[in-house]
Each structure stands twice: as structure tokens, then as C-alpha cells.
Write an enzyme that holds these catalytic residues in place. Structure first.
Site, short mmCIF file in Angstrom:
data_model
loop_
_atom_site.label_atom_id
_atom_site.label_comp_id
_atom_site.label_asym_id
_atom_site.label_seq_id
_atom_site.Cartn_x
_atom_site.Cartn_y
_atom_site.Cartn_z
N SER A 117 -16.40 17.72 2.04
CA SER A 117 -15.61 17.96 3.25
C SER A 117 -16.46 18.55 4.35
O SER A 117 -17.28 19.44 4.12
CB SER A 117 -14.48 18.94 2.95
OG SER A 117 -13.94 19.39 4.17
N GLU A 146 -4.73 3.84 8.31
CA GLU A 146 -6.10 3.39 8.60
C GLU A 146 -6.16 1.88 8.83
O GLU A 146 -7.10 1.39 9.46
CB GLU A 146 -7.04 3.81 7.45
CG GLU A 146 -8.52 3.63 7.78
CD GLU A 146 -9.46 4.05 6.65
OE1 GLU A 146 -8.98 4.64 5.68
OE2 GLU A 146 -10.67 3.77 6.76
N ALA A 195 0.29 6.65 4.45
CA ALA A 195 1.10 5.91 5.41
C ALA A 195 2.19 5.11 4.69
O ALA A 195 3.36 5.16 5.06
CB ALA A 195 0.22 5.00 6.26
N GLY A 196 1.79 4.37 3.65
CA GLY A 196 2.74 3.49 2.98
C GLY A 196 3.83 4.25 2.23
O GLY A 196 5.01 3.90 2.32
N ARG A 251 -18.52 13.95 14.17
CA ARG A 251 -19.18 13.30 13.04
C ARG A 251 -20.28 12.34 13.44
O ARG A 251 -21.34 12.31 12.82
CB ARG A 251 -18.12 12.54 12.24
CG ARG A 251 -17.16 13.48 11.58
CD ARG A 251 -16.06 12.76 10.87
NE ARG A 251 -15.33 13.74 10.07
CZ ARG A 251 -14.25 13.46 9.37
NH1 ARG A 251 -13.76 12.23 9.36
NH2 ARG A 251 -13.66 14.39 8.67
N HIS A 295 -17.38 5.99 5.74
CA HIS A 295 -16.31 6.85 5.30
C HIS A 295 -14.95 6.41 5.80
O HIS A 295 -13.95 6.51 5.11
CB HIS A 295 -16.63 8.26 5.81
CG HIS A 295 -15.52 9.22 5.75
ND1 HIS A 295 -14.91 9.56 4.57
CD2 HIS A 295 -14.87 9.93 6.71
CE1 HIS A 295 -13.96 10.43 4.81
NE2 HIS A 295 -13.89 10.65 6.09
N GLY A 340 0.85 -1.19 0.00
CA GLY A 340 0.00 0.00 0.00
C GLY A 340 0.88 1.24 0.00
O GLY A 340 1.83 1.34 0.78
#
Lengths: 640, 263
Positions: A286, A428, A46-47, A333, A404, A42
Site C-alpha cells: 500500500s 474499473e 462495483a458489481g 503515483r 496496477h 462481475g
């Protein structure tokens, strides 16, 4: 194989843990780093950031993505911004406040030490990105601009119009590209990981399928890092990109990596509502829009087919502002989503399907002028208009919640290592920082924190104790894994049933959305578990995969991913059933306050639920990591 | 929110792999909702094909929000279809009248070989970025983000260039299959930001050398690239690239050939 959950949280005061840990962990001699190989699966935020940082340190990296280029990872679609405790606005922000807000926002189901570290490194992320040439929004004086974001009372969010994720990803991608050019990173685009290989209990490589040629191949390494994102697509309709899937994480889970808090999913409040059965995905707007937009529905159900402009101010129900006077439209949220569901369930929803609420900018336009709104949200407004054919400058947007983000993920310790030695999960894909609910602008922060500033340190602690020479792909464990993967692909192709993969995906999504979505009940979940099991059985009898396994076959890709979703979906339900409380994104109708707010049960459920896989159609085993709150006082969240 | 459904005649390019000659195939399609996106209409076609056992049309797509840059269809002679500033995934069927004939092709460029059907290989773009489309700053060595003020005008201009999604529509639109707009967007972004100064000259030279080596055509300032760019990246960035490249070739300290990124 029953492993004890060791979180490896360092000793010391919260503010000193990370520094102490960095000092105490083993280091790899710079000259020896080139003797270690790391696989990164990935290449999103992050990756890509991890792969680039590993290579800069001197490790050899193999990076895998199923996209044609790392620049297409779904991190690119994040709109709103990235948090950092810079306190540039002099409004009282601090590392401790960002930490506190994140733990509170996560409804006290995250690990304090990890969250504090996240807040600490947040400041370095912004520095790093600016140095890469990421064009964040600036004020006229030339300094960085900030805005406040859902759930926060300070302005700590850095942004680049509504395309922050894109700009941050392109920054990480450029760092990665630089390392590809040096030869320290070998990129494998259009390559999907389908299995992890363990030798003597340690992750030593992966099995991949080349999506163009269909070739199934083995890759060895000293350590494997999964940065494969979340699993919102279990709901079929979500704001995730079409190809987002849980396969890499789920394959690791089947080999012994515990899956933590799978029922913690985030339903984002501001998405464009479903328009029909043809819908392939949902589009997020957003939530920064909630800074200037006001959410309302008609007070009177009879008004819901009227044009919004024909509904008088007094007949509008600004339900968030009325229920939560302090936070108003900026409640977290989960609170915003659930309240949208409630007003729609009461019959006040608007639009063709009655499953939408208004997000109205007329006050902001009146107050600040159209130009202000255009500058801040122009591209979002354009996108909305393109999709819906409505002009949000003139008529309120219609929005509805959609899946989401998934807070749950592979269980990791403080070093971000899963319960499989040498297998890491970042971004994630892990569970660690957001508890039961993620605050806005925190996903980008966590992805980059893990990739740039956490795992480059912590992986050294593991590698330093590993021999330079480890088993390579000639070991039988690799050929066995290759056979397993091929056998599974052939099995899918050879069922030759009557139902296309998407049909199963839609059915699974419906079950999950109805029973394991914004609001859950014990009875509903029990029923859903049976339904998912049946659907899975049906899938393996009746799926129809056209084409062959030895070339590009998108139907086969889909079927393989859906097969894993069908197992993960059940685990989500099992976890939601176990958690007899409401917290964050997990709302059990049996557990609510008289005012209808989520009712936590800290006495019995202040733990991370880490699930162990036992085999197909066998029950999962629950392991609990107790959460200790020493720095944040447990309170009932209140946004009144 | 029209309720009626529509019918179309699709002429879609089918090609088994890079070596296959390929050709158009006609597919009538009905029951298309005007609210569908173009890709959802193709999904519908593929769904029907899969049910009858015919292999679905292969195409690149992912985010379906107009930002990942994966989707890449050449529709009725235009990359991403008839509208400006829109990717294929954000194009809706309400833009096509009932009973219309719609021709769908892959990007056509030597440097973007067809992989299958409508999917092409855009790895050349990655190699151009690898050649120099970055600021060389290792993780951890950055200074405080607010140490260097950057005027809002410059930051905004850099953002406008950085908005490129790497879809390749500029190449597909160009009669020469030139990648100038793509290269210009990155060179321009980093040339005007203070962070990009140290490598400014070498960057322009290296990226242009890689672009040429990939087999993209020359720029003849036709402007079709900007007209078709879904992110509306303007010609001023090409002007800036030309200036950067010319300035670099007159004054840079680079000697000899650049080490090109190999496939």
C-alpha cells in the site's frame, strides 16, 4: 455504425447537476420493478454493490462471477483506503476539494460532471459501509480515523488496517448475500461471460461458459451491467489477481461499445520487485507506506551493493524529497513511479536486478516508536518479510513500480451507459472518473459510488422506457452467439500448436511493459504495434491448449483471455501513439518540460479518445469527446 | 536471496471430478528457486505438464497476496503448509529443504466436495453467510458514519474477526470438519458492533442452523482451526459464538425451524 458520442451531462451548475438529473430522469414504479431483469457481470465492489442495490429496489438480478464466491473478487486486495469528503478532520476538505483534487490528479483528462458526482456521493459510501458493520479504524474517542494518501494535502482516507478493500468487499458481499437469500439475486459462480447479445441494437443478454462443466449458456435480461474490472494483466506481470482479464469488456467492444483512453494505465510505485523468471504476479505494498517511509537510492552507483545501513545519510539520495519539497514522498503515483524508473535507469537502482529503490522506515521508527509503525503497517511488513525474507523493521524495503490499475475502459455517458444501449459499465471497467491518473484510495470510492449510488438511479431511466416483455433466449440472436462462442473455444483447442498460452502472455507483457509502460516513444510504440500483431498471428497458428472444452480446463480459460489481451494490447498502443502529449500515467518522451515533467497539450488533446472496433486486423476508428473544464482551472501539475 | 535451485518429490492428489475416486500421483520436480512461492512451484510443474500434453493440476488461486482466500492446499498434513498465519500463495519454497517429499491434498470435508484435483466446492460457506451473516441495511438508509461512536477496542476486535478470508483452512484442519471458526468470526464481528444488535440473536441461530445443515461436524474445542488459520482468528470468537447461540436459544423470539438456504 457510427454513433455520435453523447455524454448526457445534465444542465446546470456543477453542484446541481446530479440533483437535477435525479429529479429529471424517469422512475420505475416500485410495483413494476419486479418485471425487469438485470444481468450484472462481475461481483467485486462495483458489481456486488450494484447487484445488491438493484435487488433492494425490487429488480430481478442475475449476478455472474468466474470465482467460486463473490468474496474472492480482486477488490479484496485493495489495501490502503477509501476517500470521502467528510471533512471529519476539520482540515479544509470539502466535496469541491475532493472533486478538484481528483480532476487535477487525473491531469485534466476526466469529465468534470462525473467527478463532481463521485465526490458528492463519497460521503454516503462511508455511512453505508459503517452501517453494514465494516470495521474501519477508529480513534480512542470512538470516531472514525483518517489518514492522508498520495497526492492529497488533507486527511480524507478511511481505512481498515491494510485490508480496506477486503472489508468493503465483505460488506458489499454481505448485502449481496442477503439478496441471494431473498431470491431477488440469482448467483452464478464459476461462470465466465464470453459474449454479449444484442437485439435491435440493444443489449439483451450474455453468453457464459460454466467453468466446471464447460456448458455454454444464454441468459436474457432487460439490461446488462459490466463490472468486470481493469486490464492491467495485459502486462502479464501486474499486481492484479491471476484471473483478472479484459474479456467481458473486449467482447462488448467488438459489438460496438467504444473503448476509451486505453493507454491510460497506472503503474503503482510501491510494489515488491521481481525476483526471477518464475514470477507469476507482483505484490503491491500500500502506498500509505509513503506517509512514513522515505524513498531513497545511493547517490553513488558504487554504493549500490553495500548494505543500506552502511550508506551514510549524506550519501543517500532522497530523490522525491529533493525534487518535490512540498509533496516529497507523497507525490502522485505516476510521478513517484517515473522517478523510480529514472534513478534506476541512471544506474542507482538497488537489489539483485538493479530495478529497485529503498523505502525506509528507520526515521519513523525512531520518531514514533516501533509500536506506531507496527499498528499502522504491521500486516504489510509481515507480508513483505514473508515474500522477500527481509525484515523491514531492520532494513529498508526494496520497491519498484508495477502495473496496477487501468484508468481507461469502456466509454460511458453520465448514466454509465456504454455506446451500446442497455449495456452499462461500472467500476474499473469504465473510463470515466480518473482521467489519466488515479489518486490513491479513489478506486474503492469509485467502485462503490457507481454500484451503490449512481447506477441504481440511472438504470431506471433506461428501464422505464423498456417494455416488460422483451426477446428471450429463444431469439435466434442467442443461439447464434452460443455457436460463435463454441466455435471460438473449439478453434482454440484444435490449433494444437507447440506454444503454451502463458508463453504468449509473457511475450505480450514484455512488449507492453517495454514500449507502452511507464515511458513511451513514437518509434517504440510503432515497433510494438507490429510485434503485437505478429504475436497475435502466431498465437492463432501455434497455441497449444491441452484438454477439452467440455469440462474444467484452466488452459482454455487462459488462452481465451490472452486472445483478447492480444487485441486490446494493440489498441492501447494505437491510443498511446495518437496521444501526442504526456499526461498522468501516459508519458511520451517526446513531450516533456525541460525539467523532465509531463507536458500536456490541452489545445489539441483535451479529449477522451473513444475507439470503435471495425473488425479483426482492421484499424480502429477514433471518436473524440471534448472535455470542457468550467470549474477547475487547467494548470500544469506541480508538486514541487 | 539464495541462488541455488532445489529438487523435490511431489505427491499430488489427482481426481478428475467429484465422482472419480482419485489418488496420489508422484511428480519429481527440479530447478525450483527458493524464492518461488509454493503456487509458482506448482505453476512450474503445470507448465511442464502442459508442454508434454498432460493435463495440468487444477487448483484454486487468484490474488496471490494472501487475501482472496482462494488457495486451499493441504500440504504435508497442514492446511496452507507448515507456517502459521500464512496462505499457500504466501508460502515460499525456501521453507522446504532440498530433496524433500511434499504431499499435496485438497481440503478434506464432506461439506467441501472435490471439484477436480486440488479444487473443492466451498459454496457451503456462501450459504452460511446468506443465512444471516449481514446487517440488514438497504443502500441509502444509513445514518452519518460518526453518529455512533465505537470504542477503538471494539472496532479492533471486530476487525480481527472480520479478517477471515473464507478459505476453509479451519474446516480442513479440524478432525471433525467443523466450520465453527468461520461461523464464529462473522457472528462475533457483528455481535460486538452496535450495527449488528438488531439481528444479533436471529443471526447466531440462523447461521448455526445452516452450518449444521451443510454437514459440517461438531466443535470439540480442539483448537486446530485457530492454530492453522492463516489470519490467526482466535478461539475467543468461538467462545463468543457459543455464548451468542446459547443466549439466543434461551431468549430469542424465533419460533419453529429456520428456512434454510438451498443448494
Amino acid at each position: 455504425m457510427n454513433r455520435e458520442l453523447k455524454s448526457h451531462i445534465p444542465e446546470g451548475a456543477i453542484a446541481e447537476k446530479w440533483d437535477n438529473h435525479k429529479f429529471n430522469i424517469r422512475l420505475v414504479n416500485p410495483a413494476n420493478k419486479r418485471k425487469y431483469n438485470i444481468i450484472v457481470v462481475g461481483t467485486g465492489l462495483a458489481g456486488a454493490s450494484a447487484a445488491a442495490s438493484f435487488a433492494e429496489l425490487g429488480y430481478n438480478v442475475k449476478a455472474f462471477t468466474f470465482h467460486d464466491s463473490p468474496r474472492r473478487a480482486h477488490s479484496i486486495a485493495a489495501q490502503g483506503g477509501i476517500n470521502a469528503a467528510k471533512n471529519y478532520q476539520n482540515d479544509g476538505d470539502s466535496i469541491f476539494r475532493l472533486f478538484y483534487d481528483t480532476v487535477k490528479g487525473g491531469d485534466y483528462r476526466s469529465r468534470e460532471a462525473n467527478v463532481y458526482r463521485l465526490a458528492q456521493v463519497s460521503v454516503s459510501i462511508i455511512d453505508q459501509c459503517v452501517a453494514q458493520g465494516v470495521p474501519f479504524a477508529r480513534e480512542y474517542g470512538g470516531l472514525l480515523d483518517n489518514r492522508s494518501f498520495g497526492g492529497a494535502l488533507v486527511s480524507r482516507t478511511f481505512y481498515a488496517k491494510g485490508q480496506t478493500g477486503q472489508q468493503l468487499l465483505l460488506g458489499a458481499y454481505s448485502a449481496l448475500s442477503r439478496q441471494v437469500a431473498t431470491g431477488k439475486v440469482k448467483m452464478y459462480p464459476r461462470t465466465e461471460m464470453l459474449d454479449v447479445v444484442l437485439i435491435d441494437g440493444k443489449a439483451r443478454g450474455i453468453i457464459t461458459r460454466n467453468l466446471i462443466t464447460g456448458a455454454v449458456e444464454a441468459h436474457d435480461a432487460h439490461a446488462v451491467v459490466l463490472a468486470t474490472g481493469g486490464y492491467s494483466n495485459v502486462f502479464y506481470l501486474s499486481t492484479n489477481a491471476m484471473a483478472c482479464n479484459a474479456t467481458a469488456a473486449w467482447r462488448a467492444h467488438r459489438h460496438g461499445a467504444y473503448f476509451a483512453n486505453p493507454c491510460f494505465t497506472q503503474i503503482h510505485p510501491t510494489c515488491i520487485p521481481v525476483s526471477g523468471d518464475h514470477q507469476s504476479k507482483l505484490t503491491l505494498m500500500s502506498e500509505s507506506l509513503r506517509n512514513d517511509g522515505r524513498v531513497w537510492v545511493p547517490r553513488n552507483p558504487a554504493d549500490k551493493n553495500k548494505k543500506p545501513s552502511e550508506i551514510a545519510e549524506k550519501d543517500r539520495f532522497y530523490y522525491l524529497e529533493e525534487k518535490y519539497p512540498t509533496f516529497g514522498n507523497l507525490v502522485p503515483r505516476d510521478v513517484a513511479s517515473r522517478n523510480a524508473k529514472y534513478v534506476c535507469d541512471e544506474g542507482l537502482g538497488v537489489g539483485k536486478t538493479g530495478k529497485a529503490v529503498y523505502l525506509d522506515f528507520s526515521d519513523a521508527i525512531k520518531r514514533e516508536g516501533r509500536k506506531y509503525v507496527e499498528d499502522k503497517y504491521g500486516n504489510l511488513f509481515d507480508m513483505y518479510q514473508r515474500i522477500t525474507d527481509d525484515n523491514p523493521y531492520e532494513t529498508p524495503m526494496r520497491i519498484y513500480p508495477a502495473p496496477h490499475y487501468t484508468m481507461g475502459g469502456l466509454w460511458v455517458d453520465y448514466n454509465l451507459m456504454t455506446t451500446i444501449e442497455g449495456l452499462y459499465a461500472i467500476g474499473e471497467a469504465n473510463f470515466s472518473d480518473h482521467g489519466a491518473n488515479r489518486l490513491g484510495a479513489s478506486a474503492l470510492m469509485q467502485g462503490l459510488a457507481d454500484g451503490y449510488f449512481v447506477i441504481p438511479y440511472t438504470i431506471g431511466n433506461y428501464l422505464a422506457a423498456e417494455p416488460y416483455k422483451v426477446e428471450d433466449t429463444s431469439h435466434p440472436a442467442f443461439s447464434e452467439a452460443i455457436d460463435r462462442v463454441k466455435e471460438r473455444m473449439n478453434r482454440l483447442i484444435n490449433i494444437k500448436g507447440n506454444t503454451v498460452p502463458d508463453d504468449f502472455h509473457r511475450k505480450l507483457g514484455r512488449i507492453m511493459w517495454d514500449h507502452c509502460g511507464m515511458s513511451r516513444t513514437g518509434d517504440g510504440l510503432k515497433q510494438a504495434r507490429e510485434q503485437v500483431r505478429q504475436l497475435r498471428e502466431e498465437f492463432w497458428k501455434d497455441v497449444k491448449v491441452v484438454g477439452t472444452a467440455d469440462g474444467l480446463n484452466t488452459e482454455l480459460e487462459k488462452a481465451s483471455r490472452i486472445a483478447d489481451f492480444l487485441e486490446l494490447g494493440e489498441l492501447m498502443i494505437v491510443d498511446a501513439l495518437d496521444r501526442e502529449e504526456s499526461c498522468g500515467g501516459h508519458f511520451r518522451e517526446e513531450h516533456q518540460t525541460p525539467e523532465g515533467e509531463a507536458l500536456r497539450n490541452d489545445e489539441d488533446f483535451a479529449y477522451v479518445a473513444a475507439w470503435e472496433y471495425q473488425g479483426e486486423n482492421k484499424d480502429f476508428i477514433l471518436h473524440k469527446e471534448d472535455l470542457a473544464f468550467e470549474n477547475v482551472k487547467l494548470t500544469q501539475r506541480s508538486y514541487k | 536471496m539464495a541462488e541455488e535451485t532445489r529438487k523435490y518429490t511431489l505427491e499430488i492428489w489427482r481426481q478428475k471430478n467429484a465422482n472419480d475416486k482419485g489418488g496420489f500421483k508422484t511428480y519429481p520436480i527440479d530447478d525450483v528457486s527458493p524464492d518461488m512461492s509454493f503456487l509458482e512451484m506448482i505453476d512450474l510443474l503445470n507448465d511442464r505438464l502442459a508442454r508434454t500434453g498432460e493435463e495440468p493440476v487444477t487448483f484454486d488461486h487468484d490474488c496471490r497476496e494472501g487475501i482472496c482466500g482462494a488457495c486451499s492446499m493441504y500440504i504435508n498434513g497442514h492446511p496452507h503448509g507448515p507456517h502459521q498465519g500464512v496462505t499457500t500463495c504466501q508460502l515460499h519454497m525456501r521453507s522446504f529443504p532440498n530433496n524433500a517429499k511434499i504431499v499435496v491434498e485438497p481440503w478434506r470435508a464432506q461439506a467441501f466436495p472435490v471439484v477436480k484435483d486440488l479444487m473443492v466446492d466451498r459454496a457451503a460457506f456462501d450459504r452460511i453467510i446468506q443465512a444471516g451473516g449481514y446487517v440488514s441495511v438497504n443502500t441509502g438508509s444509513a445514518r452519518d458514519a460518526n453518529e455512533t461512536p465505537i470504542s477503538k477496542e471494539i472496532a479492533d476486535e471486530a476487525f480481527n474477526a472480520a479478517a477471515c478470508i473464507g478459505c476453509g483452512a479451519c474446516v480442513a484442519a479440524c478432525k471433525n470438519a467443523s466450520a465453527m471458526l468461520f461461523v464464529a468470526a462473522k457472528v462475533s464481528q457483528l455481535a460486538i458492533l452496535p450495527q449488528g444488535q438488531a439481528e444479533r440473536k436471529a443471526r447466531a441461530e440462523k447461521m448455526v442452523a445452516q452450518m449444521d445443515a451443510e454437514g459440517f461436524g461438531a466443535c470439540t474445542n480442539t483448537g486446530a482451526c485457530s492454530a492453522e488459520c492463516p489470519k490467526e482468528i482466535g478461539q475467543e470468537h468461538i467462545a463468543r459464538l457459543n455464548r451468542e447461540f446459547l443466549g439466543a436459544s434461551l431468549s430469542s423470539k424465533n419460533v419453529g425451524d429456520f428456512k434454510l438456504i438451498k443448494q
